[in-house]
Design an enzyme around this catalytic site. Structure first.
Site, PDB file in Angstrom:
ATOM      1  N   HIS A  41       6.602   8.685   8.628  1.00  0.00           N
ATOM      2  CA  HIS A  41       7.406   9.002   7.440  1.00  0.00           C
ATOM      3  C   HIS A  41       8.803   9.458   7.835  1.00  0.00           C
ATOM      4  CE1 HIS A  41       4.830   8.420   3.899  1.00  0.00           C
ATOM      5  NE2 HIS A  41       3.912   8.309   4.843  1.00  0.00           N
ATOM      6  N   HIS A  45      -6.428  -0.398   2.959  1.00  0.00           N
ATOM      7  CA  HIS A  45      -6.332   0.980   3.447  1.00  0.00           C
ATOM      8  C   HIS A  45      -7.384   1.802   2.726  1.00  0.00           C
ATOM      9  CE1 HIS A  45      -4.287   4.973   3.873  1.00  0.00           C
ATOM     10  NE2 HIS A  45      -4.061   4.473   5.067  1.00  0.00           N
ATOM     11  N   ARG A  52       0.855  -1.193   0.000  1.00  0.00           N
ATOM     12  CA  ARG A  52       0.000   0.000   0.000  1.00  0.00           C
ATOM     13  C   ARG A  52       0.890   1.242   0.000  1.00  0.00           C
ATOM     14  NH1 ARG A  52      -0.757   4.856   2.367  1.00  0.00           N
ATOM     15  NH2 ARG A  52      -0.466   3.975   4.425  1.00  0.00           N
ATOM     16  N   HIS A  54       2.392   5.090  12.337  1.00  0.00           N
ATOM     17  CA  HIS A  54       2.843   5.113  10.941  1.00  0.00           C
ATOM     18  C   HIS A  54       3.714   6.344  10.769  1.00  0.00           C
ATOM     19  CE1 HIS A  54       2.066   4.708   6.473  1.00  0.00           C
ATOM     20  NE2 HIS A  54       2.298   6.007   6.524  1.00  0.00           N
ATOM     21  N   HIS A  68      39.338  -1.340  15.758  1.00  0.00           N
ATOM     22  CA  HIS A  68      38.068  -2.070  15.685  1.00  0.00           C
ATOM     23  C   HIS A  68      38.296  -3.537  15.357  1.00  0.00           C
ATOM     24  CE1 HIS A  68      35.057   1.388  15.386  1.00  0.00           C
ATOM     25  NE2 HIS A  68      36.227   1.950  15.600  1.00  0.00           N
TER      26      HIS A  68
HETATM   27  C1  HCA Z   1      -0.925   8.984   2.875  1.00  0.00           C
HETATM   28  C2  HCA Z   1      -1.644   8.411   4.041  1.00  0.00           C
HETATM   29  C3  HCA Z   1      -0.824   7.768   5.071  1.00  0.00           C
HETATM   30  C4  HCA Z   1      -1.795   7.028   5.953  1.00  0.00           C
HETATM   31  C5  HCA Z   1      -1.261   6.451   7.190  1.00  0.00           C
HETATM   32  C6  HCA Z   1      -2.290   5.769   8.028  1.00  0.00           C
HETATM   33  C7  HCA Z   1      -0.044   8.807   5.924  1.00  0.00           C
HETATM   34  O1  HCA Z   1      -0.542   8.245   1.970  1.00  0.00           O
HETATM   35  O2  HCA Z   1      -0.795  10.189   2.837  1.00  0.00           O
HETATM   36  O3  HCA Z   1      -3.302   5.331   7.503  1.00  0.00           O
HETATM   37  O4  HCA Z   1      -2.058   5.667   9.242  1.00  0.00           O
HETATM   38  O5  HCA Z   1       1.164   8.797   5.891  1.00  0.00           O
HETATM   39  O6  HCA Z   1      -0.715   9.602   6.560  1.00  0.00           O
HETATM   40  O7  HCA Z   1       0.119   6.898   4.511  1.00  0.00           O
HETATM   41 CU    CU Z   2       2.107   7.243   4.826  1.00  0.00          CU
END
Ligand code: HCA
Ligand code: CU
Length: 382
Positions: A205, A82, A22, A203, A299
């Site tokens: 990034h 999702h 996804r 989740h 090392h």
């Molecule tokens: C996106 C959505 C998502 C959703 C994460 C989630 C994000 O693609 O913009 O469902 O918890 O990063 O918010 O991936």
């Molecule tokens: Cu995301």
């Protein structure tokens, strides 16, 4: 071991929500065929991830067919899709055999303005509506506030407690734009943990390089589910990588990850790298070319006598082995003597030190490879 954060609970229970199928499909160069989608699902299932998150059946007709096909494979992993928090999408999820849905609603002001323009009450009302439909069909439900970390905490708690009271399985916190820092994640997850009974998913990034640390802090604060993708592929520069997350946990306590078939990790990374047309990064966690290469003399001396001196993760768990680099100017005589032993040449300490001195001088002049080292060592065998 004493936890560095005295408030942190020990990590006892967690599951991985694997979202290569996804979030990973949102990676710039990803375009998986149906066969590839099934192969990825099967490989991740053998590896042992607890959940697979698949692209919404509303995305395209083939995505819907592939969801149905993967849901009927009889995998051990639970199959999630999702979806937007929308009845049409929820219906498609049910019709195509998903066992659970990961649904989301944008809640930060930035995204509410740019995307749907609804108020908190309207968001909650819509979510209740969709939840009630899904519950009639026995679907596992996670509700996530998109852009959690730019949403005021009071708003988050209001939405999450409302959703929790409906009896959904999980609420999700999404660092959609990669803005959150580890302590902030710890604090927000802790506040949510104190407010809801259901499980908590995170989740994250990786725009500012905190995805693994944030996922780890979420766990320490009581999150139960962590989203990962192979190599971290996803929108922009992606999310918490599966291998990096495993590395983080293995560094703490390898028992936390022994339930996965760890020796498959290198193949998984290779497979996805090839499918999306990238290389496994040289500095990748565990599977990168140099992940277990030791170079400087200090090392290598220590690592040769006890690998744990400079390795917090055991390469053998992942079917990898360590490399002691000898053909360079930073080399040390222990590493040189070890290379000689590998060649069946026994050197005294004096000889090993002398060979090392010559090697260093040569390495200052030109780039060496291991054949150059071996040639020099064979002179001592004569
Ligand atoms: C996106 C959505 C998502 C959703 C994460 C989630 C994000 O693609 O913009 O469902 O918890 O990063 O918010 O991936
Ligand atoms: Cu995301």
């Amino acid at each position: 071991m004493q936890s560095p954060n005295p408030a942190a609970e020990p990590i006892t229970r967690f599951a991985m929500v694997e979202t290569t199928l996804r979030e990973g499909e949102q990676f710039a160069t990803a375009r998986f065929t149906s066969e590839q989608r099934q192969a990825i699902a099967q490989a991740l299932d053998v590896f042992g991830v607890e959940y697979l998150e698949l692209t919404s059946p509303a995305a395209s007709p083939q995505s819907a067919r592939d969801l149905a096909a993967i849901a009927s494979l009889g995998l051990k992993a639970r199959i999630l899709t999702h979806i937007r928090c929308h009845l049409d999408d929820a219906r498609l999820a049910v019709e195509h055999g998903a066992q659970g849905v990961n649904m989301l609603f944008a809640t930060s002001e930035q995204l509410r303005r740019a995307s749907h323009g609804r108020s908190l009450d309207q968001i909650i009302e819509q979510a209740q509506h969709v939840t009630s439909y899904l519950q009639q069909h026995n679907i596992e439900i996670r509700f996530s506030c998109e852009d959690t970390f730019r949403t005021p905490l009071a708003d988050l708690l209001r939405i999450y407690t409302a959703m929790d009271s409906l009896g959904i399985q999980r609420v999700g916190l999404a660092d959609t734009v990669g803005i959150a820092a580890p302590r902030q994640v710890y604090d927000v997850v802790s506040a949510v943990r104190a407010a809801v009974r259901c499980d908590i998913e995170f989740h994250g990034h990786n725009d500012s390089g905190c995805a693994i640390a944030n996922a780890f802090c979420a766990l320490e604060a009581g999150a139960t589910h962590i989203d990962v993708s192979v190599l971290g592929i996803g929108e922009r520069n992606g999310i918490t990588p599966l291998g990096g997350f495993i590395a983080r946990l293995a560094a703490l306590d390898s028992n936390l990850v022994m339930r996965y078939d760890l020796s498959l990790l290198p193949q998984l990374d290779e497979m996805i790298a090839e499918m999306v047309g990238v290389m496994v990064p040289f500095n990748n966690y565990i599977t990168g070319a140099t992940a277990f290469t030791h170079k400087a003399g200090l090392h290598t001396k220590a690592v040769l006598s006890d690998p744990r001196s400079y390795e917090v993760i055991d390469p053998a768990l992942f079917g990898r082995s360590r490399t002691v680099a000898v053909a360079h100017r930073l080399t040390g005589w222990h590493a040189v003597a070890e290379r000689a032993r590998e060649l069946g040449i026994v050197l005294s300490e004096v000889q090993a030190r002398a060979a090392t001195t010559r090697l260093k001088a040569l390495a200052d002049e030109r780039v060496l490879d291991v054949e150059d080292v071996d040639e020099l060592l064979y002179e001592y065998a004569e």
